[in-house]
Design a protein around this motif. Sequence first.
Motif, PDB file in Angstrom:
ATOM      1  N   GLY A 196       0.816  -1.210   0.000  1.00  0.00           N
ATOM      2  CA  GLY A 196       0.000   0.000   0.000  1.00  0.00           C
ATOM      3  C   GLY A 196       0.847   1.254   0.000  1.00  0.00           C
ATOM      4  N   TYR A 197       0.391   2.284  -0.725  1.00  0.00           N
ATOM      5  CA  TYR A 197       1.100   3.561  -0.773  1.00  0.00           C
ATOM      6  C   TYR A 197       0.708   4.472   0.386  1.00  0.00           C
ATOM      7  N   HIS A 240      -2.805   4.152   7.355  1.00  0.00           N
ATOM      8  CA  HIS A 240      -4.153   4.346   7.864  1.00  0.00           C
ATOM      9  C   HIS A 240      -5.151   4.610   6.737  1.00  0.00           C
ATOM     10  N   THR A 241      -4.694   5.228   5.670  1.00  0.00           N
ATOM     11  CA  THR A 241      -5.600   5.591   4.576  1.00  0.00           C
ATOM     12  C   THR A 241      -5.311   4.829   3.283  1.00  0.00           C
ATOM     13  N   THR A 242      -4.395   3.878   3.331  1.00  0.00           N
ATOM     14  CA  THR A 242      -4.041   3.166   2.100  1.00  0.00           C
ATOM     15  C   THR A 242      -4.994   2.022   1.834  1.00  0.00           C
ATOM     16  N   CYS A 243      -4.854   1.427   0.661  1.00  0.00           N
ATOM     17  CA  CYS A 243      -5.544   0.192   0.300  1.00  0.00           C
ATOM     18  C   CYS A 243      -4.459  -0.822  -0.069  1.00  0.00           C
ATOM     19  N   TYR A 244      -4.472  -1.981   0.574  1.00  0.00           N
ATOM     20  CA  TYR A 244      -3.439  -2.984   0.320  1.00  0.00           C
ATOM     21  C   TYR A 244      -3.821  -3.868  -0.866  1.00  0.00           C
ATOM     22  N   ARG A 297     -12.839   1.579   0.600  1.00  0.00           N
ATOM     23  CA  ARG A 297     -11.706   0.661   0.752  1.00  0.00           C
ATOM     24  C   ARG A 297     -12.136  -0.731   1.223  1.00  0.00           C
ATOM     25  N   ALA A 298     -13.001  -0.800   2.206  1.00  0.00           N
ATOM     26  CA  ALA A 298     -13.341  -2.088   2.822  1.00  0.00           C
ATOM     27  C   ALA A 298     -13.827  -3.116   1.802  1.00  0.00           C
ATOM     28  N   PRO A 299     -14.787  -2.777   0.952  1.00  0.00           N
ATOM     29  CA  PRO A 299     -15.235  -3.786  -0.027  1.00  0.00           C
ATOM     30  C   PRO A 299     -14.169  -4.100  -1.079  1.00  0.00           C
ATOM     31  N   LEU A 300     -13.325  -3.131  -1.399  1.00  0.00           N
ATOM     32  CA  LEU A 300     -12.287  -3.365  -2.400  1.00  0.00           C
ATOM     33  C   LEU A 300     -11.250  -4.351  -1.867  1.00  0.00           C
ATOM     34  N   GLU A 301     -10.741  -4.101  -0.668  1.00  0.00           N
ATOM     35  CA  GLU A 301      -9.776  -5.034  -0.078  1.00  0.00           C
ATOM     36  C   GLU A 301     -10.409  -6.409   0.122  1.00  0.00           C
TER      37      GLU A 301
END
Length: 538
Positions: free
Chosen positions: A411-412, A416-420, A473-477
């Motif tokens: 993640g970039y 706290h605000t990234t998407c892995y 983010r939650a559904p994407l990860e």
Amino acid sequence: MRGFRKQLTGSLFAALLVLVAATAFGCTDVVAGKDATVDGSVITSHTADGAFYDAQVRTIPGATFPKGAMADVYWNITAEEEGGPVKIGEIPQVETTYTYFHVGYPFMNEHGVAIGETTIGQKEELKTFRPAAKAIMTVEQLEVFALQRAKTAREAIKVMGELAETYGFLPSCGSEGECLTVTDASEAWIFELRSVGMMWTPESKTPGAIWVAQRVPDDMVVVVPNMSRIREVHPEDADNFMASGNYQQFAIDQGWYDPASGKPFIWQEAYSPLTGNDDWSLSSMWIRNRLYTIHRILAPSREWDPYAETMSYPFAIKPEKKISVQDVMEMLRSHMADTPFDMYEDPAWFIRDGDTSVKSPLATPFVTKDMRKLLRIPYNRPVSKWDCAYSFVSQARANVPDPLRTILWFGYDNPHTTCYVPIYNGVTDTPETWRTFDRNAFDLKSTQWAFILGDELVNRRYQEAMADLTAVRAPLEKSFFDRIPEIDKKAAELAAADPAKAKAFLTDFTRECMEKTEQTWWKLNWQLISTYNNNKGK
């Protein structure tokens, strides 16, 4: 170091130390043995807490070389300094190198060996500076050679230890020592490395580094927040320790340890600054607050003292429940909620609203320096940093084919605000937008800039905007995690017939995840700009 210091004026030496302090950012690693994780994988992690460390994710293909070939040795591989890498030496090349993934601190190779990095303090007599020093091996250069030459964690440590002894360890994060968390599908290791002072030369025929390594017990977790974690060393126990021949003798020669005392040799105490104004000392609060935060997550039923000395913590801890990759992600994302160190709960954020006190909509756990001065909020260094270049959590898995041995979730920017995003060790290519970045020029074709902008926008209106980010983010990860069993099954089938086809399949999957994440983040940014701008204020 004493001899070198005499060659410098007091003012010059002081200025040099100021420069060292200014360039030290710090990182956090969490590493877990296979019996401490829910899926039996070996986990390591890393937060590269320097805003402009190289975060361009690309593969460097393995190659074969003729006899007598030489390998270049570089300074500034991390890109902390502008101008790119600078060649400072060369060493004999090996016949064959392995493909590895290159970023500021190279983190994985085609065989699934993964490495996390975190700088650790070392005593003044050990400090070594370029360009006067004859040592040439920075920790990031050692990582390059290890990933190019090793198939296992043990092999990687031996490669790095031998090269550091032969060519000298040159600190690149200020003038400090280093810790690497090295894993494969079977084992996790903590590798700690120190330099030996300015007076060392290759001609001295003495080791140019001091190092030890300790295996992480399979059912335990080790937290490394910029401090030495290894205490007693037992090289005779080859299953669990490795060390340079001089690991103890150097301390004896310096008068830091007396074998006749009858006391055990404690590596951590022998070579680390214990107290004082040094931010890298074992007594520093920015180290102990991270130890406290993560240990209370791992063992919440225990009474942890938030101000306890760092040396009172065990080397490793058995978590009260087995941990997952997602659990480690949340540790890296922590702003120390529910601890005395959470800047989000500082009283300065609370304002009167009639007869009640409410938290200002401007409140954020990631308070800028100027805002802290304005509101007089004391600084507490959180686990998650707003000026982090990148972070990752890797999971090395046994009993799967080589091309899918390890998944590294990358993640970039601020964890706290990234998407892995998942990157398999068999991947051979990444999208150009994940390999593009100019620190001095905002670019819509750079994924890293998408995350830098997203973190900036969220921080301006954290309470509302963070909820918006999480909703995206939650559904994407989750979609990435949900697809892993399917991808594993298909890749394993392909690998049985043709490993090259498996690598191509995994590359396509990783590229798809990266491209989807990039598109999602730009869309999120435009949503945040549209929703939270000063034209909508009263």
